[in-house]
Design an enzyme around this catalytic site. Structure first.
Site, PDB file in Angstrom:
ATOM      1  N   ASN A   1      -6.865  19.754 -26.299  1.00  0.00           N
ATOM      2  CA  ASN A   1      -5.716  18.963 -25.864  1.00  0.00           C
ATOM      3  C   ASN A   1      -6.056  17.481 -25.978  1.00  0.00           C
ATOM      4  OD1 ASN A   1      -3.887  17.493 -24.114  1.00  0.00           O
ATOM      5  ND2 ASN A   1      -3.232  19.458 -23.313  1.00  0.00           N
TER       6      ASN A   1
ATOM      7  N   HIS B   1      -5.115  13.000 -23.277  1.00  0.00           N
ATOM      8  CA  HIS B   1      -5.766  11.903 -22.561  1.00  0.00           C
ATOM      9  C   HIS B   1      -6.427  10.883 -23.484  1.00  0.00           C
ATOM     10  CE1 HIS B   1      -4.518  13.369 -18.787  1.00  0.00           C
ATOM     11  NE2 HIS B   1      -5.105  14.538 -18.961  1.00  0.00           N
TER      12      HIS B   1
ATOM     13  N   HIS C   1       0.934  17.747 -25.027  1.00  0.00           N
ATOM     14  CA  HIS C   1       2.049  17.907 -24.096  1.00  0.00           C
ATOM     15  C   HIS C   1       2.970  16.701 -24.200  1.00  0.00           C
ATOM     16  CE1 HIS C   1       3.323  18.717 -19.612  1.00  0.00           C
ATOM     17  NE2 HIS C   1       4.355  18.594 -20.429  1.00  0.00           N
TER      18      HIS C   1
ATOM     19  N   ARG D   1       5.595  15.031 -22.577  1.00  0.00           N
ATOM     20  CA  ARG D   1       6.287  14.997 -21.288  1.00  0.00           C
ATOM     21  C   ARG D   1       7.611  14.246 -21.384  1.00  0.00           C
ATOM     22  NH1 ARG D   1       4.127  15.869 -16.222  1.00  0.00           N
ATOM     23  NH2 ARG D   1       2.104  16.908 -16.200  1.00  0.00           N
TER      24      ARG D   1
ATOM     25  N   ARG E   1       4.449   9.810 -20.717  1.00  0.00           N
ATOM     26  CA  ARG E   1       3.359   9.060 -20.084  1.00  0.00           C
ATOM     27  C   ARG E   1       2.116   8.971 -20.954  1.00  0.00           C
ATOM     28  NH1 ARG E   1       1.810  12.767 -14.934  1.00  0.00           N
ATOM     29  NH2 ARG E   1       4.052  12.509 -14.606  1.00  0.00           N
TER      30      ARG E   1
ATOM     31  N   GLU F   1       3.140  21.635 -25.982  1.00  0.00           N
ATOM     32  CA  GLU F   1       3.532  21.929 -24.602  1.00  0.00           C
ATOM     33  C   GLU F   1       4.753  21.077 -24.241  1.00  0.00           C
ATOM     34  OE1 GLU F   1      -0.813  23.034 -22.646  1.00  0.00           O
ATOM     35  OE2 GLU F   1       0.073  21.081 -22.237  1.00  0.00           O
TER      36      GLU F   1
ATOM     37  N   THR G   1      -0.111  18.969 -14.414  1.00  0.00           N
ATOM     38  CA  THR G   1       0.630  20.196 -14.117  1.00  0.00           C
ATOM     39  C   THR G   1      -0.012  20.937 -12.955  1.00  0.00           C
ATOM     40  OG1 THR G   1       1.193  20.344 -16.461  1.00  0.00           O
ATOM     41  CG2 THR G   1       1.588  22.287 -15.115  1.00  0.00           C
TER      42      THR G   1
ATOM     43  N   GLU H   1      -0.066  31.704 -20.948  1.00  0.00           N
ATOM     44  CA  GLU H   1      -1.243  30.888 -20.659  1.00  0.00           C
ATOM     45  C   GLU H   1      -1.410  30.888 -19.152  1.00  0.00           C
ATOM     46  OE1 GLU H   1      -2.970  26.338 -21.018  1.00  0.00           O
ATOM     47  OE2 GLU H   1      -1.733  27.145 -22.643  1.00  0.00           O
TER      48      GLU H   1
ATOM     49  N   HIS I   1      -6.260  24.754 -17.732  1.00  0.00           N
ATOM     50  CA  HIS I   1      -6.204  23.894 -16.554  1.00  0.00           C
ATOM     51  C   HIS I   1      -7.459  24.048 -15.692  1.00  0.00           C
ATOM     52  CE1 HIS I   1      -3.667  20.990 -14.454  1.00  0.00           C
ATOM     53  NE2 HIS I   1      -4.245  21.403 -13.353  1.00  0.00           N
TER      54      HIS I   1
END
Length: 248
Positions: free
Chosen positions: A7, A10, A43, A45, A49, A70, A101, A151, A195
């Site tokens: 992922n 970040h 992801h 969003r 963000r 995502e 999340t 998931e 996660h």
């Protein structure tokens, strides 16, 4: 083999902190692929963000491994996914005020919308996964709604594993998760995890019989500060698949 989905959210978080053009999540995606990642996860969003639409389009263009997008189950996001056509879409819950999340989808309160959106994605040839809690009834509902994968939200599981003082207690937690993932697999669902997974607990997934994929971002991006992105990805791949890390 457990597939690793890296992922890159970040990487975009760091970029956006300075409103700079770098670091580029697409560059990170290419590095992850070169290091052996099996897919890239991002992801998008609703508040944008970190990752934005441009990032997704570029990532899709520059990688040759699958893209797992995502998104929340909204008409806007489903329309975007159908345009981009990633390999997979993972539908996730989303709250504007959350830091990350916080749990799995509430399938019972969103059945009609989820069923419609899943059908649209299926028709577009996109594999649909639902981000859910480890619960047999939730797995059954996921299948009925048309999902091909789940998931499992491992946030609480990882917190418990990390806080255990005895290996035997960790084994009990893992065996419980193994039984639940077996149930999902026996239904015909792919079983993914995500996660809270990091370099101190990801090796426990080797004890999950039907663990097919782990989607991990924050831990990899954090470790890359010290060892580089390439090595951080390789280290995680080793934890997930190298028998030398298999818990006794």
């Amino acid at each position: 083999m457990i597939r690793l989905g890296v992922n890159v959210d970040h990487v975009a978080t760091v970029r956006n902190a300075r409103r700079a053009p770098y670091p580029d999540p697409a560059h990170a995606a290419m590095l992850a692929e070169t290091a052996g990642a099996h897919n890239i996860t991002a992801h998008l969003r609703e508040d944008r963000r970190h990752i934005n639409e441009r990032d997704i389009k570029i990532i899709k263009e520059v990688i040759t491994i699958p893209l797992n997008l995502e998104i929340a189950s909204t008409s806007e996001m489903i329309s975007f996914a159908k345009t981009i056509r990633p390999h997979a879409v993972t539908l996730v819950p989303e709250k504007r005020e959350e830091l990350t999340t916080e749990g799995g989808l509430n399938l019972e309160s969103n059945k009609t919308t989820l069923e419609r959106h899943i059908a649209e994605l299926n028709e577009a040839g996109i594999l649909v996964s639902l981000f859910v809690e480890a619960d047999e009834r939730v797995f059954e509902t996921s299948l009925k709604l048309g999902a091909k994968a789940v998931e499992i939200h491992t946030g609480r599981f990882c917190e418990q594993i990390d806080s255990c003082r005895a290996t035997e207690d960790q084994r009990k937690l893992v065996e419980s998760m193994n039984q639940k993932s077996n149930f999902a697999h026996d239904l015909g669902l792919q079983v993914h995890f995500g996660h809270g997974l990091h370099y101190g607990n990801a090796h426990w997934l080797q004890k999950i019989t039907h663990a097919e994929e782990a989607n991990i971002g924050h831990a990899i991006v954090a470790r890359s500060i010290y060892v580089g992105f390439d090595q951080a990805v390789k280290d995680m791949l080793s934890l997930l698949n190298d028998s030398k890390h298999l818990p006794n």
